[in-house]
Write an enzyme that holds these catalytic residues in place. Structure first.
Site, PDB file in Angstrom:
ATOM      1  N   ASN A 143       1.593  -0.240  -7.993  1.00  0.00           N
ATOM      2  CA  ASN A 143       1.923  -1.226  -6.954  1.00  0.00           C
ATOM      3  C   ASN A 143       0.783  -2.224  -6.826  1.00  0.00           C
ATOM      4  OD1 ASN A 143       3.304  -2.353  -4.670  1.00  0.00           O
ATOM      5  ND2 ASN A 143       1.888  -1.257  -3.324  1.00  0.00           N
ATOM      6  N   HIS A 190      -1.033  -4.779  -3.960  1.00  0.00           N
ATOM      7  CA  HIS A 190      -1.091  -4.927  -2.501  1.00  0.00           C
ATOM      8  C   HIS A 190      -2.124  -6.002  -2.146  1.00  0.00           C
ATOM      9  CE1 HIS A 190      -0.744  -3.793   1.670  1.00  0.00           C
ATOM     10  NE2 HIS A 190      -2.057  -3.881   1.735  1.00  0.00           N
ATOM     11  N   SER A 227      -5.279  -5.314  -4.575  1.00  0.00           N
ATOM     12  CA  SER A 227      -5.503  -4.025  -5.231  1.00  0.00           C
ATOM     13  C   SER A 227      -4.275  -3.640  -6.024  1.00  0.00           C
ATOM     14  CB  SER A 227      -5.716  -2.922  -4.188  1.00  0.00           C
ATOM     15  OG  SER A 227      -6.727  -3.262  -3.265  1.00  0.00           O
ATOM     16  N   ASP A 283       0.773   2.449   0.722  1.00  0.00           N
ATOM     17  CA  ASP A 283      -0.328   1.797  -0.012  1.00  0.00           C
ATOM     18  C   ASP A 283      -1.548   2.722  -0.131  1.00  0.00           C
ATOM     19  OD1 ASP A 283       1.249  -0.601  -0.066  1.00  0.00           O
ATOM     20  OD2 ASP A 283       0.626  -1.001   1.988  1.00  0.00           O
TER      21      ASP A 283
HETATM   22  C1  GAR Z   1       2.795  -9.498  -2.915  1.00  0.00           C
HETATM   23  O1  GAR Z   1       1.813 -10.293  -2.313  1.00  0.00           O
HETATM   24  C2  GAR Z   1       2.419  -8.043  -2.859  1.00  0.00           C
HETATM   25  O2  GAR Z   1       1.041  -7.849  -2.876  1.00  0.00           O
HETATM   26  C3  GAR Z   1       3.009  -7.593  -1.559  1.00  0.00           C
HETATM   27  O3  GAR Z   1       4.234  -8.273  -1.508  1.00  0.00           O
HETATM   28  C4  GAR Z   1       4.084  -9.550  -2.104  1.00  0.00           C
HETATM   29  C5  GAR Z   1       5.299  -9.836  -2.945  1.00  0.00           C
HETATM   30  O4  GAR Z   1       5.282 -11.166  -3.384  1.00  0.00           O
HETATM   31  N1  GAR Z   1       3.172  -6.182  -1.516  1.00  0.00           N
HETATM   32  C6  GAR Z   1       2.862  -5.428  -0.464  1.00  0.00           C
HETATM   33  O5  GAR Z   1       2.489  -5.885   0.596  1.00  0.00           O
HETATM   34  C7  GAR Z   1       3.035  -3.942  -0.691  1.00  0.00           C
HETATM   35  N2  GAR Z   1       2.554  -3.206   0.424  1.00  0.00           N
HETATM   36  P1  GAR Z   1       6.181 -11.626  -4.599  1.00  0.00           P
HETATM   37  O6  GAR Z   1       7.608 -11.184  -4.276  1.00  0.00           O
HETATM   38  O7  GAR Z   1       6.037 -13.106  -4.605  1.00  0.00           O
HETATM   39  O8  GAR Z   1       5.643 -10.962  -5.844  1.00  0.00           O
END
Ligand code: GAR
Length: 192
Positions: A111, A113, A140, A149
């Site tokens: 994942n 984050h 991360s 996470d």
């Molecule tokens: C990303 O910034 C990712 O880090 C976050 O969701 C976003 C998705 O953006 N994930 C989390 O917060 C997981 N806990 P995207 O759809 O544009 O890739």
């Protein structure tokens, strides 16, 4: 060389998915995206999969808010296995995974984050970092376990918090770092 078969899961706009598919399409990532799955019917990530000609599925999540219904999660395992997926890449997938997925893909679910974990797990981590007065935050990549996470960290990239940053400007800087970092980490799995 055999290409690593990826399954990409996401709930949102899919900018990380796009970065991964772009690196594959220009031959920089020795991987093959076999399937993109979303729990959100109109998620941008599904449009991106279609744009790149990658098989894609909307999986109705069922009655829970933070995880998939067990029978749905078993269907997810079935779909990924049927597609021959070897590494599951969470790219903005906003649900916790439980036994069916964790047992089907031990050590093979990662994942990304938007914080320097273990700081600021959960949602809108960039806002949390800003509110806490951090001078440096980042992103991360970690292995996925049953927590929020909380799995073992693989690597991190720092991002400065600049004077005058808003939630939007900081978020954009973190997301730009994510788009560089995630394909690099996946490349390491391709070499392993
Ligand atoms: C990303 O910034 C990712 O880090 C976050 O969701 C976003 C998705 O953006 N994930 C989390 O917060 C997981 N806990 P995207 O759809 O544009 O890739």
């Amino acid at each position: 060389m055999k290409k690593l078969a990826l399954g990409i899961l996401g709930s949102g706009k899919g900018s990380n998915c796009r970065a991964i598919l772009e690196q594959i399409s220009i031959g920089k990532l020795e991987a093959e995206a076999r399937l993109v799955v979303s729990d959100v019917f109109d998620a941008g990530i599904l449009d991106i999969a279609r744009e790149f000609g990658v098989a894609n599925v909307y999986l109705p999540p069922g009655k829970f808010r933070t995880r998939l219904e067990p029978n749905v999660e078993m269907e997810l395992v079935r779909l990924l296995k049927e597609a021959g997926v070897e590494l599951v890449v969470l790219a903005g997938f906003m649900r916790l995974l439980k036994e069916p997925m964790l047992e089907a893909y031990p050590g093979r679910i990662i994942n990304i984050h938007p914080s320097l974990l273990p700081k600021f797990p959960g949602i809108e981590s960039w806002k949390q970092a800003l509110a806490a007065g951090e001078k440096v935050t980042g992103c991360s990549v970690h292995y996925v376990d049953a927590g929020i996470d909380s799995g073992e960290i693989i690597t991190q990239r720092k991002v400065p918090v600049l004077p005058g940053d808003t939630a939007e400007s900081l978020h954009a800087r973190i997301q730009a770092a994510e788009r560089g970092l995630y394909p690099e980490v996946i490349a390491r799995f391709c070499e392993a």
